[in-house]
Motif scaffolding. Structure first.
Motif, short mmCIF file in Angstrom:
data_model
loop_
_atom_site.label_atom_id
_atom_site.label_comp_id
_atom_site.label_asym_id
_atom_site.label_seq_id
_atom_site.Cartn_x
_atom_site.Cartn_y
_atom_site.Cartn_z
N LEU A 478 2.94 10.75 -6.81
CA LEU A 478 2.93 9.74 -7.87
C LEU A 478 1.97 8.61 -7.56
CD1 LEU A 478 6.77 9.50 -8.66
CD2 LEU A 478 5.02 10.84 -9.84
N GLU A 479 1.83 8.28 -6.29
CA GLU A 479 1.00 7.13 -5.91
C GLU A 479 -0.46 7.51 -5.73
OE1 GLU A 479 0.23 3.24 -5.28
OE2 GLU A 479 2.27 3.98 -5.59
N HIS A 480 -0.74 8.69 -5.18
CA HIS A 480 -2.10 9.02 -4.74
C HIS A 480 -2.74 10.17 -5.54
CE1 HIS A 480 -1.57 6.37 -1.30
NE2 HIS A 480 -0.41 6.96 -1.09
N MET A 481 -1.97 10.84 -6.41
CA MET A 481 -2.52 11.97 -7.16
C MET A 481 -2.39 11.76 -8.66
SD MET A 481 -1.42 15.20 -4.73
CE MET A 481 -2.55 16.35 -5.55
N ASP A 484 -5.23 6.07 -13.62
CA ASP A 484 -4.74 4.79 -14.14
C ASP A 484 -3.79 4.95 -15.32
OD1 ASP A 484 -6.24 3.53 -12.23
OD2 ASP A 484 -7.95 3.12 -13.55
N GLU A 485 -3.84 6.11 -15.99
CA GLU A 485 -2.94 6.37 -17.10
C GLU A 485 -1.80 7.29 -16.68
OE1 GLU A 485 -5.31 7.86 -20.29
OE2 GLU A 485 -6.39 5.98 -20.57
N ASP A 486 -1.60 7.42 -15.36
CA ASP A 486 -0.51 8.22 -14.79
C ASP A 486 -0.61 9.70 -15.17
OD1 ASP A 486 0.65 6.14 -13.40
OD2 ASP A 486 1.90 5.53 -15.08
N ARG A 487 -1.86 10.18 -15.32
CA ARG A 487 -2.08 11.61 -15.45
C ARG A 487 -2.29 12.20 -14.05
NH1 ARG A 487 -4.02 9.75 -20.34
NH2 ARG A 487 -3.64 11.14 -22.12
#
Length: 788
Positions: A478-481, A484-487
């Motif tokens: 979730l943090e590194h992969m 900016d739009e949480d894709r």
């Protein structure tokens, strides 16, 4: 990473890539391009074909072809002059790999890596396909220089024919990977067909499904573990036997790394003895989940030990260096794989001689270990690629540890404690050897599989530490992969994320997050993030891969570097993205109990129903989802509400037991003794207007059930058949079938299993020119008399 022999040469374009596989080729004299618009534009500007080479970093034959051909200045000169050459990491771009593997299988009847494909540059359609080629002709395989010369000459002198062939091959691929089967009525009968087909395919001597090379096939095992409780007593007994036999034989075989933990990718033989030595994250994740489930179902302590060994290995050797989040939290994901070779020798790190074991252990432990692991019986491995090297041993057990203890006359506890002590010492010695290369990229889908395994195991063992590993890995993704739009991104390596994620990535991460959420109550109250992230990714996946009616494609609609948009439903070494998403949506509905989520799962099940109806085993993971829906404790009617009603048969069968195939046996009784196999002959008469799928159905038959003879119940014998080659059928003759009448010779041999009323059966799938009936398994009216 081990250095390539050409490491000092000037780098090519691959030097800027992050993939370990592409970096392995960055100092080749070949003017490699990565897959992308620069390469396509260069080929179009020069009006030359593209040579596409697809592989992965831990692939043995990929290394061989690199050393032989791609490091050769003479061969590289031909490649650079006459082609634009592209390297693809199949793990980084599974979409590219899937398309050209389908083309290779259609063109050659088989597939593998390295894949060697020639494309026309305008539409990227393949016109000629192969796999590994040597530098000199051998065993009927042309040399790679001959292939290059032939493709270049064909392009320059027969371009019209080349383009026509590319169109035909592209159409075959479209039909194979992009066809969406119309929704169909499915239900309990598809579950029954899948069970009976898998039991017919079971190797009743060594476990597993099929012969050499033998793969673990965790999707089959997961299905059988899921459905066993809903079967009648006889069927459940047969399924439990298949499960225990397979799980036990893998656990004691050479495919398992007894010293270091985990499993190798597959066995090159039918008895699980000699592995192909690479170790893949996805195999070990799925097998950890399967053994964890089996440990609960069968209350089996040895299966629990297998799970522990896998996860200990992963934590020791496959965890990536921790990354620190902006809030200071430490997260860590999982690497992808370990190589099969060291110093160009396959399995060198894992092999032992009796002298090495004695040196590592000394005295009584050395003698005991040599006996337990079979070294005192002689060597069992010789490198086929280096026949002059000394023979050595793959470690394997003759039986489960408690059985070995009984034979030794000691307690199971004492014997197991000694085995674990010996393994620790052997591992200490092995770690001092040169280690295989590790592919240190993180893949979202494979990380999802391993997060799921740790989460499930944390519940099995009530172990907070295992849960924390799963949570840290989930937060790493979730943090590194993500962008900016949480894709999601598919790939992360050394601080850099790349390649927008595919359907399989979203589906596996949703599944992992919800597995973490289910396991959380025993360890933490702070797991809402997992459910919320899963719901967010489910919405994204529907928007980017779905059609709004439940159909999910493997790739985004806007991708312009593929000649067809694939929608795979076949479950292989890793389940398809579509079937994984179906399970993920059911998981999400269970987590939220939201009517909208339940309806989304129901639409996805309807969309997969055609694939399930066409082939319950090729779509085995979706068939398992169907079973989940049928047996669901909360809302089975809602999940099944969109499944079509049964269609009226185009022509009513003459009776309820109609089958277009009549089976006649040469005898109604056969005697089988330990040194005296039995033999019978079968005659199959196929009704006019029908055909049956051949035992080797060819590349177009991957979703159909092939002809098989085997045991449908009982134990004590192994069954072998001489299957005739089928006749070409369909467009391009890509499917092999039988018409009218065929004859089979069946051999029946005693094996080491305790005898229990073996019953022969014949499995077949009959089709007309326009549709296929459900596969059928019929018991043969032949009594087997066992002597001795």
């Amino acid at each position: 990473m081990q250095d390539s022999p050409g490491q000092d040469a000037a780098p090519n374009r691959l030097i800027s890539e992050t993939s370990p596989y592409l970096l392995q080729h960055a100092h080749n004299p070949v003017d490699w391009y990565p897959w992308g618009p620069e390469a396509f534009a260069a080929a179009r500007a020069r009006s030359v074909p593209i040579f596409l080479s697809i592989g992965y970093s831990t692939c043995y034959w990929c290394h061989v072809m690199e050393r032989e051909s791609f490091e050769s200045p003479a061969i590289a000169a031909i490649m650079n002059e006459r082609f634009v050459c592209i390297k693809v990491d199949r793990e980084q771009r599974p979409d590219v790999d899937d398309l050209y593997m389908a083309a290779t299988q259609a063109y050659t009847g088989s597939g593998g890596w390295p894949m060697s494909v020639f494309l026309e540059p305008e539409t990227l359609r393949p016109f000629w396909c192969g796999t590994y080629f040597p530098t000199e002709p051998r065993h009927g395989i042309p040399s790679f220089p001959q292939v290059l010369e032939g493709m270049s000459r064909a392009w320059n002198e027969q371009r019209g024919q080349v383009l026509a062939q590319s169109e035909q091959l592209a159409e075959v691929v479209r039909q194979y990977v992009a066809e969406v089967a119309e929704p169909a009525h499915v239900g309990a009968s598809q579950i029954e067909v899948a069970v009976s087909t898998l039991l017919a395919q079971l190797d009743r001597t060594h476990g597993g499904f099929g012969g050499a090379p033998k793969f673990p096939q965790p999707a089959y095992l997961d299905f059988l573990l899921s459905v066993r409780a809903s079967l009648d007593d006889d069927a459940r007994t047969a399924v439990d036997h298949a499960l225990r036999l397979t799980l036990d034989r893998m656990a004691i075989g050479g495919i398992r790394d007894h010293v270091g933990g985990g499993f190798h990718r597959y066995a090159v033989d039918a008895i699980w003895l000699v592995p192909h030595f690479e170790k893949m994250l996805y195999d070990n994740a799925q097998l950890a989940s399967v053994y964890a489930r089996a440990a609960e179902v069968f209350e089996d302590a040895e299966y629990r030990r297998v799970v522990r060994d896998i996860l200990d290995y992963v934590r020791r050797e496959m965890m990536l260096d921790a990354e620190r989040a902006p809030n200071g939290a430490v997260h860590a994901g999982f690497a992808s794989a370990q190589d099969a070779e060291v110093n160009h020798r396959e399995g060198q790190n894992y092999l032992w001689t009796i002298e090495q074991v004695q040196a590592a252990l000394g005295g009584e432990d050395g003698t005991w270990a040599a006996h337990v692991y079979g070294l005192d019986l002689g060597t069992n491995f010789r490198d086929p690629h280096h026949p002059d090297d000394a023979a050595s041993n793959v470690l394997r057990l003759a039986d489960r540890p408690e059985a070995l203890a009984t034979a030794e006359g000691v307690s199971a506890e004492d014997s197991l404690a000694r085995l674990q002590r010996v393994n620790r010492k052997l591992l200490e010695a092995r770690i001092r050897r040169e280690q295989p290369m590790r592919d240190d990229k993180a893949l979202a889908s494979w990380n999802g599989l391993m997060i799921t395994a740790f989460a499930r195991a944390s519940s099995l063992f009530d172990d907070r530490e295992l849960y924390d590993v799963a949570e840290r890995a989930a937060r790493f993704v979730l943090e590194h992969m993500t962008d900016d739009e949480d894709r999601l991104f598919r790939v992360w390596r050394q601080g850099k994320s790349s390649t927008p994620a595919f359907l399989e990535d979203y589906a596996a991460i949703i599944t992992a997050l919800l597995a973490l959420h289910r396991a959380a109550p025993g360890f933490t109250a702070d797991a809402a993030f997992a459910r919320e992230a899963a719901a967010h990714f489910a919405r994204l996946a529907e928007a980017e891969f779905g059609d709004g009616e439940g159909v999910y494609h493997d790739t985004r609609a806007e991708q312009n570097d593929l000649f067809v948009r694939a929608r795979s439903t076949y479950d292989g070494a890793v389940p398809s993205g579509a079937s994984t998403m179906l399970h993920a949506l059911i998981d999400l509905a269970e987590a939220t109990n939201d009517p909208a989520d339940i309806r989304r799962a129901a639409r996805a099940l309807r969309a997969m129903s055609g694939a399930i109806a066409r082939g319950p085993v090729p779509a085995i993971n979706a068939t398992r989802a169907l079973h989940r829906a049928i047996t669901h404790s909360q809302w089975p009617e809602t999940l099944l509400a969109l499944i079509p009603e049964p269609a009226a048969a185009p022509a009513p069968p003459p009776n309820a037991n109609f089958t277009p195939v009549e089976v006649f046996a040469s005898t109604d009784r056969v005697r089988v003794a330990p040194d005296e196999p039995g033999e019978i002959h079968l005659s199959l008469r196929i009704a006019e207007g029908y055909h049956i799928v051949a035992a080797d159905p060819g590349p177009a038959g991957s979703e159909l059930v092939p002809l098989r003879v085997g045991l449908v119940a009982g134990t004590g014998v192994s069954v072998y058949a001489d299957y005739p080659e089928g006749e070409p059928f369909g467009e391009g003759g890509e499917l092999r079938v039988h018409f009218r009448e065929i004859a089979l010779r069946i051999a029946i041999e005693r094996n080491a299993e305790p005898p229990a009323r073996p019953i022969l059966g014949l499995t077949f799938q009959a089709c007309t020119d326009t549709e296929c009936l459900l596969p059928q398994t019929v018991e043969l009216d032949v009594a087997i008399d066992l002597d001795g």
